[in-house]
Scaffold this active site. Structure first.
Site, PDB file in Angstrom:
ATOM      1  N   LYS A 210       1.849 150.341  10.184  1.00 56.42           N
ATOM      2  CA  LYS A 210       3.102 150.552   9.464  1.00 56.42           C
ATOM      3  C   LYS A 210       3.281 152.044   9.164  1.00 56.42           C
ATOM      4  CE  LYS A 210       5.651 149.628   5.329  1.00 56.42           C
ATOM      5  NZ  LYS A 210       5.781 149.046   4.015  1.00 56.42           N
ATOM      6  N   GLU A 216      -8.419 154.755  10.586  1.00 55.77           N
ATOM      7  CA  GLU A 216      -9.150 153.880  11.511  1.00 55.77           C
ATOM      8  C   GLU A 216      -8.341 153.665  12.792  1.00 55.77           C
ATOM      9  OE1 GLU A 216      -8.758 153.352   8.315  1.00 55.77           O
ATOM     10  OE2 GLU A 216     -10.476 152.324   7.401  1.00 55.77           O
ATOM     11  N   GLY A 271       2.798 145.586   4.435  1.00 53.52           N
ATOM     12  CA  GLY A 271       1.789 145.396   5.486  1.00 53.52           C
ATOM     13  C   GLY A 271       1.273 143.970   5.561  1.00 53.52           C
ATOM     14  N   ARG A 272       0.916 143.398   4.403  1.00 49.29           N
ATOM     15  CA  ARG A 272       0.318 142.053   4.412  1.00 49.29           C
ATOM     16  C   ARG A 272       1.351 140.948   4.588  1.00 49.29           C
ATOM     17  NH1 ARG A 272      -0.423 145.028  -0.019  1.00 49.29           N
ATOM     18  NH2 ARG A 272       0.510 144.413  -2.004  1.00 49.29           N
ATOM     19  N   GLU A 357      -5.098 141.836  -2.283  1.00 47.43           N
ATOM     20  CA  GLU A 357      -4.450 143.154  -2.276  1.00 47.43           C
ATOM     21  C   GLU A 357      -3.161 143.086  -3.101  1.00 47.43           C
ATOM     22  OE1 GLU A 357      -4.828 146.271   1.053  1.00 47.43           O
ATOM     23  OE2 GLU A 357      -2.856 145.424   1.401  1.00 47.43           O
ATOM     24  N   HIS A 388     -22.698 123.328   5.312  1.00 43.54           N
ATOM     25  CA  HIS A 388     -24.133 123.553   5.535  1.00 43.54           C
ATOM     26  C   HIS A 388     -24.570 124.931   5.054  1.00 43.54           C
ATOM     27  CE1 HIS A 388     -24.459 119.843   7.878  1.00 43.54           C
ATOM     28  NE2 HIS A 388     -23.227 120.134   8.267  1.00 43.54           N
ATOM     29  N   LYS A 495     -10.112 156.396   0.307  1.00 41.02           N
ATOM     30  CA  LYS A 495      -9.665 157.135   1.504  1.00 41.02           C
ATOM     31  C   LYS A 495      -9.790 158.632   1.258  1.00 41.02           C
ATOM     32  CE  LYS A 495      -6.196 153.645   2.749  1.00 41.02           C
ATOM     33  NZ  LYS A 495      -4.780 153.350   2.912  1.00 41.02           N
TER      34      LYS A 495
HETATM   35  O1  F6P Z   1      -5.449 150.473   3.094  1.00 43.56           O
HETATM   36  C1  F6P Z   1      -4.743 149.299   2.912  1.00 43.56           C
HETATM   37  C2  F6P Z   1      -3.568 149.213   3.841  1.00 43.56           C
HETATM   38  O2  F6P Z   1      -2.608 150.143   3.492  1.00 43.56           O
HETATM   39  C3  F6P Z   1      -2.985 147.805   3.875  1.00 43.56           C
HETATM   40  O3  F6P Z   1      -2.093 147.586   2.846  1.00 43.56           O
HETATM   41  C4  F6P Z   1      -2.383 147.758   5.228  1.00 43.56           C
HETATM   42  O4  F6P Z   1      -2.128 146.449   5.653  1.00 43.56           O
HETATM   43  C5  F6P Z   1      -3.452 148.446   6.034  1.00 43.56           C
HETATM   44  O5  F6P Z   1      -3.957 149.454   5.184  1.00 43.56           O
HETATM   45  C6  F6P Z   1      -2.994 149.052   7.337  1.00 43.56           C
HETATM   46  O6  F6P Z   1      -1.979 149.991   7.138  1.00 43.56           O
HETATM   47  P1  F6P Z   1      -1.061 150.485   8.319  1.00 43.56           P
HETATM   48  O7  F6P Z   1      -0.339 149.330   8.868  1.00 43.56           O
HETATM   49  O8  F6P Z   1      -0.144 151.501   7.693  1.00 43.56           O
HETATM   50  O9  F6P Z   1      -1.958 151.119   9.351  1.00 43.56           O
END
Ligand code: F6P
Length: 529
Positions: A210, A216, A271-272, A357, A388, A495
């Site tokens: 987003k 990452e 995002g979620r 979150e 289990h 972060k």
């Molecule tokens: O660090 C949390 C977050 O911002 C989430 O809310 C989001 O879903 C995820 O990182 C990924 O963010 P993006 O879609 O901006 O890469």
């Protein structure tokens, strides 16, 4: 915060302290228990009767939900008003699955705002572009593997739905051999192992972010880019294998993604809550456009239920109220989610981000520390595997935890499906009702709240409805708690701090800052190679 809300909250808290705790087995004997606490909607059957709540508790919880202005806030969310005040954003994921822009009443007439029309038009345009891309993709039939690079909300939904629907007959895409792989973790092993099995000439990369700034995803996309470049493909060829899904198309374009390969979504999609947007592109490619349409349709059915059903028969609201009640009355600090379906193995992970979150908050909308528990810890694994491993603790720990059972109606001609369902029913009975024994080691206290959701079928429609059910439960709980469920500032600090450690780990000659405590210094030292 209005006085009515404060009073209702106080009444619920006092009510919750009653001892001994309510007995589920006694409550289940009430004649109209099931009529009140079970319902069918949007391809789902919910039995919420196995919970230690009596009618007086229930009416106080309902009064709390009403005084929290839940209905007005719900309607405002669907209308596209700013419901995320700390970030000044609308919360409008419902528009992604709407069949028309929402209208509102002006002088007794229904009107559609220009903003709603424009936003709806944009959503439909992106959907059309996704469909056209999908069609071309299958006509060409060159791609055997999709690598979806993204993390958090840009990954969990697509992975869950892909795993759930890929084998469904109605969702088998024309390209039978197509596989989708998900690269979320930045740990080199996540990608390196996969890279050895893939051929760049037949691989499509979807970069999903987003913000387009998540480190990452940026790092993983750089690694994949290098892999493509080393393969000898021309940069023109590579760009055809490179797709971006983002709310920042201008940033994606700056990093070299071809504008035609960028699928945007609006910043009012959290995002979620984003799986219904272009973030769902791998689902459309691998499971088919019909499956994606069905997914939206299922979610839309749940949106309608959430907007129309009275609060006492409103599935997401009922689940939100019970979530609060289990924490206050039983001291339950977690909600286990146990899908009795291997295809839903990633449901707990998806629900974990969605709920924790959103509602893992320490202050209310006015910035005051909340006087209530917020999000319980959400966790779980599929049944029967989990029987289990951790079910011993669910049965016998002194502290009861709430459990959501997610079941699927299946043909029981297969003895394995029969076994699965029999076990789900057995656990629901044993956990909620218990079983007495004179031997304390073999005594089952029961009284564990068990909420049961049965999917008519494990198809796209029911899955869409299930995910929307939990989305709305999350929002409803946030409104009842008077918190903002739609920001996530808690994830930011780590972060920032990580950036300070990178040079210290990279350059082993760099002296540790004096301000750094000894524990941290020694950990950095341990990790330095
Ligand atoms: O660090 C949390 C977050 O911002 C989430 O809310 C989001 O879903 C995820 O990182 C990924 O963010 P993006 O879609 O901006 O890469």
């Amino acid at each position: 915060m209005n006085a009515q809300y404060v009073n209702s909250l106080h009444a619920v808290k006092v009510q919750a302290l009653v001892k001994p705790t309510r007995s589920i087995s006694k409550l289940l004997l009430e004649e109209d228990r099931l009529e009140r606490f079970a319902l069918s909607t949007s391809g789902l059957y919910l039995d919420l009767s196995r919970t230690p709540v009596n009618l007086e508790d229930w009416s106080r919880l309902l009064a709390l939900a009403r005084s929290a202005d839940l209905e007005r806030k719900r309607d405002a969310m669907f209308q596209g008003q700013v419901m995320n005040p700390t970030e000044g954003r609308r919360v409008w994921h419902s528009l992604l699955r709407a069949s028309a822009p929402p209208s509102h009443e002006v002088n007794g007439r229904q009107e559609i705002s220009s903003q709603a029309s424009a936003a709806f038009k944009e959503v439909q345009e992106t959907l059309l572009r996704m469909r056209a891309f999908c069609e071309k993709f299958h006509q060409e039939g060159k791609i055997t593997d999709i690598v979806h690079v993204g993390i958090g909300g840009s990954y969990l939904g697509p992975e869950l739905i892909y795993q759930a629907l890929r084998k469904q007959p109605q969702s088998v895409a024309k390209n039978e051999a197509l596989q989708v792989h998900f690269v979320a973790n930045v740990d080199p092993y996540a990608w390196d192992r996969l890279a050895a099995r893939l051929n760049p000439a037949t691989t499509l990369v979807i970069l999903a972010s987003k913000s387009w700034t998540t480190p990452e995803t940026t790092l993983n996309s750089q690694t994949l880019r290098q892999w493509f470049e080393k393969s000898g493909l021309s940069s023109e060829e590579i760009s055809k294998h490179w797709v971006a899904v983002t709310a920042k198309p201008e940033l994606a374009q700056k990093t070299g993604v071809h504008p035609e390969q960028i699928f945007p979504f609006a910043d009012w999609v959290g995002g979620r809550f984003s799986v219904w947007s272009a973030i769902g592109l791998p689902i459309m490619l691998a499971c088919g456009t019909e499956a994606f349409d069905d997914l939206l349709e299922g979610a839309r059915a749940m949106d309608e239920h959430f907007q129309e059903a009275p609060l006492e028969r409103n599935a997401p609201v009922m689940m939100a109220m019970l979530c609060l009640w289990h924490q206050l009355h039983l001291g339950s600090q977690s909600e286990a989610v146990i899908p009795y379906a291997q295809r839903l193995a990633r449901l707990p992970a998806f629900l974990q981000q969605l709920q924790m979150e959103s509602n893992g908050k320490r202050v209310d909308l006015e910035g005051q520390p909340i006087q209530l528990p917020s999000a319980p810890v959400v966790w779980g694994e599929p049944g029967t595997d989990s029987q289990h491993s951790f079910f011993q603790a669910l049965h016998h720990s002194p502290q009861a935890q709430a459990i959501d059972f997610v079941l699927v109606r299946e043909h029981q001609s297969d003895p394995r499906s029969l076994f699965l369902q029999a076990n789900a029913l057995a656990q629901i009975e044993a956990l909620s009702l218990g079983h007495p024994s004179d031997d304390p080691h073999r005594h089952y206290p029961g009284n564990r709240p068990c909420l049961v959701i049965v999917l008519e079928k494990l198809n796209a429609k029911c899955l869409g409805a299930l995910l929307a059910l939990y989305e709305h439960k999350t929002a409803a709980l946030g409104w009842i708690l008077n918190i903002n469920s739609f920001d996530q500032f808690g994830v930011e600090l780590g972060k920032v701090i990580a950036k300070q450690f990178e040079p210290l780990l990279q350059n082993t000659d760099l002296a540790m800052p004096n301000s750094m405590n000894r524990s941290t210094q020694s950990l950095v030292q341990k990790l330095r190679v």
